[in-house]
Enzyme design. Structure first.
Site, PDB file in Angstrom:
ATOM      1  N   ARG A 138      32.931  38.245  48.690  1.00 56.22           N
ATOM      2  CA  ARG A 138      33.783  38.524  47.538  1.00 56.22           C
ATOM      3  C   ARG A 138      32.956  39.006  46.335  1.00 56.22           C
ATOM      4  O   ARG A 138      33.455  39.102  45.214  1.00 56.22           O
ATOM      5  CB  ARG A 138      34.577  37.257  47.180  1.00 56.22           C
ATOM      6  CG  ARG A 138      35.911  37.530  46.486  1.00 56.22           C
ATOM      7  CD  ARG A 138      36.860  36.344  46.550  1.00 56.22           C
ATOM      8  NE  ARG A 138      36.256  35.097  46.148  1.00 56.22           N
ATOM      9  CZ  ARG A 138      36.180  34.647  44.883  1.00 56.22           C
ATOM     10  NH1 ARG A 138      36.698  35.345  43.912  1.00 56.22           N
ATOM     11  NH2 ARG A 138      35.611  33.492  44.634  1.00 56.22           N
ATOM     12  N   LYS A 139      31.706  39.348  46.579  1.00 57.93           N
ATOM     13  CA  LYS A 139      30.841  39.894  45.526  1.00 57.93           C
ATOM     14  C   LYS A 139      31.104  41.394  45.414  1.00 57.93           C
ATOM     15  O   LYS A 139      30.367  42.222  45.954  1.00 57.93           O
ATOM     16  CB  LYS A 139      29.373  39.611  45.846  1.00 57.93           C
ATOM     17  CG  LYS A 139      29.025  38.133  45.831  1.00 57.93           C
ATOM     18  CD  LYS A 139      27.581  37.892  46.233  1.00 57.93           C
ATOM     19  CE  LYS A 139      27.238  36.407  46.216  1.00 57.93           C
ATOM     20  NZ  LYS A 139      25.840  36.146  46.665  1.00 57.93           N
ATOM     21  N   THR A 140      32.169  41.720  44.719  1.00 60.72           N
ATOM     22  CA  THR A 140      32.586  43.110  44.591  1.00 60.72           C
ATOM     23  C   THR A 140      32.626  43.527  43.124  1.00 60.72           C
ATOM     24  O   THR A 140      32.588  42.685  42.227  1.00 60.72           O
ATOM     25  CB  THR A 140      33.987  43.308  45.213  1.00 60.72           C
ATOM     26  OG1 THR A 140      34.903  42.380  44.605  1.00 60.72           O
ATOM     27  CG2 THR A 140      33.967  43.063  46.715  1.00 60.72           C
ATOM     28  N   THR A 273      28.051  45.019  49.463  1.00 62.82           N
ATOM     29  CA  THR A 273      28.845  45.535  48.347  1.00 62.82           C
ATOM     30  C   THR A 273      28.069  45.500  47.038  1.00 62.82           C
ATOM     31  O   THR A 273      28.213  46.388  46.199  1.00 62.82           O
ATOM     32  CB  THR A 273      30.146  44.719  48.177  1.00 62.82           C
ATOM     33  OG1 THR A 273      29.842  43.327  48.194  1.00 62.82           O
ATOM     34  CG2 THR A 273      31.121  45.027  49.301  1.00 62.82           C
TER      35      THR A 273
END
Length: 299
Positions: A138-140, A273
């Site tokens: 979820r490191k976007t 990402t």
């Protein structure tokens, strides 16, 4: 999964909202440059100037559709790019084409960069004979999550959870706030009901065992060294054969093979990402009756 069919995953309303926001950010008021070009019909060629995987065609199309331009693609989604290559042609009113240019290129470059990083990671993992799933995290980039998650899929990786509602993830801070692993998993199981899985971030074998006994579906072994990871995963699989095991934390393309093993089901890499470099594309107008040529690099 065929990259050409992945566009069906993108909700039209979400795509339209993204594109409107991007264009509004880039041109929130008057567009003085439009008077330079006018509305005369124009043609432009999209060039790929760096190697990688082509990804993001739906976003590129949506941007230009919003400014009344049409895109004709010469290469399919997921194609391997060998620079310098003609990728697509865009036709439409000159002012619209130039209004959409930078926004469309930004989305395509970012998405293709993520897809390229994902494809490289999958290739490295498969080279070891490992059959598990390489995943993102979820490191976007804020506002660009849909683009980056889509890029992961085009590159052959899994997206992991798309957002907070796609999986109940119990991390170390949740455990502290809840007052222990058992209480945290119990609360997560109530929230998950029958529809969602529960994953627990674990820092030791003992913590992972408690999480599994409490009802976790997935165990994330976070920041384990390879020499600690594999014995821990083996012990968990022996005791809880139906529980999934994920390796995460500090994993790069260089050390990825060390984390591939028979008891690891998922390996997640934030760098797919967070650190993926954007690919280099350019969009160049050309006059009728002339042959399009790539734009030379400046020294």
């Amino acid at each position: 999964m065929d990259p050409e069919g992945l566009a069906l995953l993108l909700p039209p309303a979400a795509l339209a909202t993204l594109v409107e926001g991007w264009l509004r950010e880039d041109c929130p008021g008057l567009n003085p440059a439009a008077l330079v070009t006018g509305a005369a019909p124009a043609r432009a060629v999209l060039w790929a100037k760096s190697p990688g995987v082509l990804a993001g065609r739906p976003f590129f199309d949506a941007v230009f559709a919003h400014v009344n331009c049409q895109v004709t693609w010469f290469l399919p989604e997921g194609a391997t790019l060998a620079p310098v290559a003609q990728v697509a042609e865009v036709r439409g009113p000159a002012h619209g084409l130039l209004l959409g240019e930078r926004v469309a290129l930004n989305a395509l470059a970012r998405c293709s960069g993520v897809a390229s990083a994902a494809a490289a990671a999958v290739q490295v993992a498969r080279g070891t004979g490992w059959a598990g799933q390489v995943a993102g995290t979820r490191k976007t980039t804020p506002g660009f999550r849909l683009v980056e998650k889509y890029g992961l899929l085009v590159g052959g990786a899994a997206t992991h959870r798309y957002d907070l509602g796609a999986l109940v993830m119990v991390k170390d801070n949740h455990v502290v706030a809840a007052g222990g692993v058992e209480k945290a998993v119990s609360g997560a199981r109530q929230a998950a009901a029958f529809a969602l899985k529960v994953e627990v971030e674990c820092s030791s074998l003992a913590e992972a065992q408690r999480a599994a006994q409490a009802g976790a579906d997935l165990l994330m072994l976070d920041n384990f060294l390879p020499e600690e990871l594999h014995p821990t995963a083996a012990a968990l699989k022996a005791q809880f054969p139906n529980v999934g095991v994920e390796a995460s934390g500090g994993i790069t393309l260089d050390n990825l093979p060390q984390f591939c093993g028979p008891h690891i089901d998922v390996i997640s890499l934030g760098m797919l990402t967070q650190a993926a470099p954007a690919l280099d594309f350019s969009l160049k107008l050309f006059a009728e009756g002339t042959t399009p040529v790539p734009h030379a690099r400046r020294a």
